[in-house]
Design an enzyme around this catalytic site. Structure first.
Site, PDB file in Angstrom:
ATOM      1  N   LYS A 292      -3.225 -52.760  -2.181  1.00 43.88           N
ATOM      2  CA  LYS A 292      -3.048 -51.747  -3.241  1.00 43.88           C
ATOM      3  C   LYS A 292      -4.327 -50.997  -3.609  1.00 43.88           C
ATOM      4  O   LYS A 292      -4.482 -50.518  -4.729  1.00 43.88           O
ATOM      5  CB  LYS A 292      -2.421 -52.344  -4.522  1.00 43.88           C
ATOM      6  CG  LYS A 292      -1.209 -53.222  -4.313  1.00 43.88           C
ATOM      7  CD  LYS A 292      -0.261 -52.749  -3.271  1.00 43.88           C
ATOM      8  CE  LYS A 292       0.493 -51.492  -3.574  1.00 43.88           C
ATOM      9  NZ  LYS A 292       1.264 -51.043  -2.361  1.00 43.88           N
TER      10      LYS A 292
ATOM     11  N   SER B   1      -0.747 -51.522  -9.763  1.00 43.98           N
ATOM     12  CA  SER B   1      -0.044 -51.065  -8.571  1.00 43.98           C
ATOM     13  C   SER B   1       0.667 -52.236  -7.890  1.00 43.98           C
ATOM     14  O   SER B   1       1.821 -52.123  -7.460  1.00 43.98           O
ATOM     15  CB  SER B   1      -1.080 -50.446  -7.616  1.00 43.98           C
ATOM     16  OG  SER B   1      -0.487 -50.029  -6.431  1.00 43.98           O
TER      17      SER B   1
ATOM     18  N   HIS C   9      -6.063 -56.709   5.723  1.00 45.03           N
ATOM     19  CA  HIS C   9      -6.426 -57.213   4.386  1.00 45.03           C
ATOM     20  C   HIS C   9      -7.240 -58.504   4.502  1.00 45.03           C
ATOM     21  O   HIS C   9      -7.426 -59.195   3.506  1.00 45.03           O
ATOM     22  CB  HIS C   9      -5.166 -57.544   3.573  1.00 45.03           C
ATOM     23  CG  HIS C   9      -4.328 -56.365   3.168  1.00 45.03           C
ATOM     24  ND1 HIS C   9      -4.848 -55.159   2.784  1.00 45.03           N
ATOM     25  CD2 HIS C   9      -2.973 -56.238   3.054  1.00 45.03           C
ATOM     26  CE1 HIS C   9      -3.856 -54.341   2.462  1.00 45.03           C
ATOM     27  NE2 HIS C   9      -2.723 -54.961   2.620  1.00 45.03           N
TER      28      HIS C   9
ATOM     29  N   GLY D 106      -5.610 -48.469  -1.503  1.00 50.89           N
ATOM     30  CA  GLY D 106      -5.688 -47.177  -0.819  1.00 50.89           C
ATOM     31  C   GLY D 106      -5.606 -47.288   0.693  1.00 50.89           C
ATOM     32  O   GLY D 106      -6.053 -46.396   1.420  1.00 50.89           O
TER      33      GLY D 106
ATOM     34  N   ARG E 160       3.295 -44.463  -5.356  1.00 51.83           N
ATOM     35  CA  ARG E 160       3.894 -44.526  -6.686  1.00 51.83           C
ATOM     36  C   ARG E 160       3.303 -43.412  -7.539  1.00 51.83           C
ATOM     37  O   ARG E 160       3.839 -42.334  -7.628  1.00 51.83           O
ATOM     38  CB  ARG E 160       3.633 -45.929  -7.262  1.00 51.83           C
ATOM     39  CG  ARG E 160       4.430 -46.311  -8.482  1.00 51.83           C
ATOM     40  CD  ARG E 160       4.011 -47.704  -8.952  1.00 51.83           C
ATOM     41  NE  ARG E 160       2.582 -47.770  -9.246  1.00 51.83           N
ATOM     42  CZ  ARG E 160       2.022 -47.541 -10.430  1.00 51.83           C
ATOM     43  NH1 ARG E 160       2.787 -47.260 -11.460  1.00 51.83           N
ATOM     44  NH2 ARG E 160       0.712 -47.606 -10.609  1.00 51.83           N
ATOM     45  N   LYS E 161       2.126 -43.650  -8.175  1.00 54.04           N
ATOM     46  CA  LYS E 161       1.526 -42.643  -9.060  1.00 54.04           C
ATOM     47  C   LYS E 161       0.283 -42.002  -8.473  1.00 54.04           C
ATOM     48  O   LYS E 161       0.010 -40.828  -8.699  1.00 54.04           O
ATOM     49  CB  LYS E 161       1.167 -43.280 -10.391  1.00 54.04           C
ATOM     50  CG  LYS E 161       2.286 -43.350 -11.387  1.00 54.04           C
ATOM     51  CD  LYS E 161       1.707 -43.584 -12.749  1.00 54.04           C
ATOM     52  CE  LYS E 161       2.642 -43.254 -13.862  1.00 54.04           C
ATOM     53  NZ  LYS E 161       2.042 -43.622 -15.162  1.00 54.04           N
TER      54      LYS E 161
HETATM   55  N1  LIG Z   1      -2.812 -39.613  -1.147  1.00 56.37           N
HETATM   56  C1  LIG Z   1      -2.970 -40.494  -2.117  1.00 56.37           C
HETATM   57  N2  LIG Z   1      -3.605 -40.144  -3.259  1.00 56.37           N
HETATM   58  C2  LIG Z   1      -3.759 -41.016  -4.287  1.00 56.37           C
HETATM   59  N3  LIG Z   1      -3.285 -42.291  -4.262  1.00 56.37           N
HETATM   60  C3  LIG Z   1      -2.653 -42.705  -3.138  1.00 56.37           C
HETATM   61  C4  LIG Z   1      -2.472 -41.843  -2.020  1.00 56.37           C
HETATM   62  N4  LIG Z   1      -1.815 -42.541  -1.068  1.00 56.37           N
HETATM   63  C5  LIG Z   1      -1.583 -43.770  -1.574  1.00 56.37           C
HETATM   64  N5  LIG Z   1      -2.071 -43.865  -2.816  1.00 56.37           N
HETATM   65  C6  LIG Z   1      -1.951 -44.997  -3.750  1.00 56.37           C
HETATM   66  O1  LIG Z   1      -2.543 -46.180  -3.192  1.00 56.37           O
HETATM   67  C7  LIG Z   1      -1.823 -47.321  -3.690  1.00 56.37           C
HETATM   68  C8  LIG Z   1      -1.304 -48.132  -2.507  1.00 56.37           C
HETATM   69  O2  LIG Z   1      -2.388 -48.768  -1.881  1.00 56.37           O
HETATM   70  P1  LIG Z   1      -2.168 -49.546  -0.495  1.00 56.37           P
HETATM   71  O3  LIG Z   1      -1.853 -48.557   0.540  1.00 56.37           O
HETATM   72  O4  LIG Z   1      -3.487 -50.226  -0.279  1.00 56.37           O
HETATM   73  O5  LIG Z   1      -1.059 -50.517  -0.705  1.00 56.37           O
HETATM   74  C9  LIG Z   1      -0.690 -46.795  -4.542  1.00 56.37           C
HETATM   75  O6  LIG Z   1      -1.212 -46.751  -5.877  1.00 56.37           O
HETATM   76  P2  LIG Z   1      -0.310 -46.671  -7.188  1.00 56.37           P
HETATM   77  O7  LIG Z   1       0.686 -47.767  -7.103  1.00 56.37           O
HETATM   78  O8  LIG Z   1      -1.280 -46.856  -8.324  1.00 56.37           O
HETATM   79  O9  LIG Z   1       0.301 -45.323  -7.211  1.00 56.37           O
HETATM   80  C10 LIG Z   1      -0.492 -45.412  -3.947  1.00 56.37           C
HETATM   81  O10 LIG Z   1       0.204 -44.513  -4.752  1.00 56.37           O
HETATM   82  C1  LIG Z   2       4.215 -52.011   5.870  1.00 58.01           C
HETATM   83  C2  LIG Z   2       4.472 -52.680   4.679  1.00 58.01           C
HETATM   84  C3  LIG Z   2       3.516 -53.739   4.228  1.00 58.01           C
HETATM   85  C4  LIG Z   2       4.049 -54.771   3.533  1.00 58.01           C
HETATM   86  C5  LIG Z   2       3.222 -55.759   3.045  1.00 58.01           C
HETATM   87  C6  LIG Z   2       1.878 -55.705   3.271  1.00 58.01           C
HETATM   88  O1  LIG Z   2       1.072 -56.665   2.779  1.00 58.01           O
HETATM   89  S1  LIG Z   2       0.553 -56.539   1.316  1.00 58.01           S
HETATM   90  O2  LIG Z   2       1.626 -56.812   0.391  1.00 58.01           O
HETATM   91  O3  LIG Z   2      -0.022 -55.163   1.118  1.00 58.01           O
HETATM   92  O4  LIG Z   2      -0.502 -57.514   1.271  1.00 58.01           O
HETATM   93  C7  LIG Z   2       1.341 -54.671   3.972  1.00 58.01           C
HETATM   94  C8  LIG Z   2       2.173 -53.668   4.461  1.00 58.01           C
END
Ligand SMILES: Nc1ncnc2c1ncn2[C@@H]1O[C@H](COP(=O)(O)O)[C@@H](OP(=O)(O)O)[C@H]1O
Ligand SMILES: CCc1ccc(OS(=O)(=O)O)cc1
Length: 319
Positions: free
Chosen positions: A72, A157, A127, A74, A278-279
């Site tokens: 979560k 997130s 990760h 980025g 999400r946001k």
């Molecule tokens: N283009 C973008 N600009 C800003 N935030 C982004 C983005 N793409 C993904 N994210 C945000 O990155 C987080 C996901 O991280 P990951 O890919 O590591 O799981 C989510 O945060 P939020 O849940 O706060 O919106 C998602 O919305």
């Molecule tokens: C592709 C989806 C996905 C699902 C779960 C993942 O692990 S974590 O929850 O972010 O640790 C990664 C990618």
């Protein structure tokens, strides 16, 4: 050797513990699994223990590139940026390949690709904590981009994501999830250990540290930074295309840039109307943490990170 406790015992459901030598699989219901392997929690239904056993010897190529993150922080965003820097067909959307297949997770080979046969340059996500990195990475082979984010926004997130994806343990409320997050009983284990581990061992790796908040405030400069680190040359026009593909709005409504295929049709989600994106904001934690929860988080943060050399500047310009 398998040691088991019956899941249904005295009329209520108990977690199942399966203990192998160094692996503990915790199952709280049939879908949700955490795999503890060498002190770190993996997503149990996606991780392949046989692959993990040989991770140290995974053959790294000089031109491999890894995105490493705590969940979560980025990951998907950087996957989008990286794949469109490297591949014209991704940049101009001529190729309709899912993000997860463009920059697959090292430890979660969801589509059973033959990683050894992937053409170069191979892009990977992961990760994993620093100490589980393949030894060639520790010898500075390949490049790593490490993205980190304000842990309160990571928590927020992650809380929503855990309630979205069927294979993660859902929580009734933030209090419950925050407890597990601060105990490190989530995929990725403890945020503090992940960030500290990678940063303190940075000299062993060829690694660029980038903050989610920096990317959020100035996407173009962040893409340029990544480009420079990767020693890539892109025209102004191509750079514009990379930045344009990576904006939140463009990614949110692009199913390929949202893991839609894998989440909605393979792994499974608890609701139909959500998106992986999400946001995408800075400071959303302020809408989800109580004053008490925030103060507790701050106390733990300062205790865990007080001597940490990286300066966290995410408290400025939050929403
Ligand atoms: N283009 C973008 N600009 C800003 N935030 C982004 C983005 N793409 C993904 N994210 C945000 O990155 C987080 C996901 O991280 P990951 O890919 O590591 O799981 C989510 O945060 P939020 O849940 O706060 O919106 C998602 O919305
Ligand atoms: C592709 C989806 C996905 C699902 C779960 C993942 O692990 S974590 O929850 O972010 O640790 C990664 C990618």
């Amino acid at each position: 050797m398998v040691k088991g406790i019956s899941p249904v015992h005295f009329g209520f459901v108990l977690p199942v513990l399966r203990i192998f030598q160094e692996k503990v699989i915790i199952m709280d219901n049939t879908d949700v699994k955490l795999l503890k392997y060498k002190g770190y929690y993996f997503e149990g239904s996606l991780a392949d223990v046989d692959f993990l056993e040989h991770l140290d010897d995974f053959e790294i190529r000089d031109d491999d590139v890894f995105i490493i993150t705590y969940p979560k922080s980025g990951t998907i965003w950087t996957q989008q940026i990286l794949s469109s820097i490297y591949f014209e067909g991704h940049r101009n959307r001529a190729e309709t390949v899912e993000t997860i297949d463009r920059v697959p997770f090292l430890e979660y080979n969801m589509h059973k690709m033959d990683y050894l046969k992937r053409p170069s340059p191979r892009l990977f996500s992961s990760h994993i904590p620093y100490y589980l990195a393949p030894k060639d990475l520790k010898n500075k082979k390949a490049k790593i981009i490490y993205i980190y984010r304000n842990p309160k926004d990571v928590l927020t997130s992650y809380f929503h994501f855990s309630n979205y994806l069927v294979t993660l343990e859902a929580s009734d409320n933030m209090e419950q999830f925050m407890e597990r997050f601060l105990e490190g009983k989530v995929v990725g284990s403890l945020w503090f250990d992940h960030v500290r581990g990678w940063y303190e061992h940075r000299h062993d790796f060829n690694i660029l540290f980038l903050m989610y908040e920096e990317m959020n405030k100035d996407l173009r400069s962040s893409v340029l930074k990544i480009n420079h680190f990767l020693e890539k040359e892109l025209s102004e026009e191509d750079l514009d295309a990379v930045v344009n593909q990576a904006t939140f709005q463009n990614m949110k409504y692009n199913p390929q840039a949202n893991y839609d295929g894998i989440l909605k049709h393979e792994i499974g989600t608890r609701t139909n109307d959500g998106h992986f994106l999400r946001k995408g904001t800075i400071g959303d934690w302020k809408h989800h943490l109580t004053v008490d929860q925030n103060e507790r988080f701050d106390r733990i943060f300062h205790r865990k990170m007080k001597d940490f050399p990286l300066k966290f500047i995410w408290d400025t310009n939050e929403e």
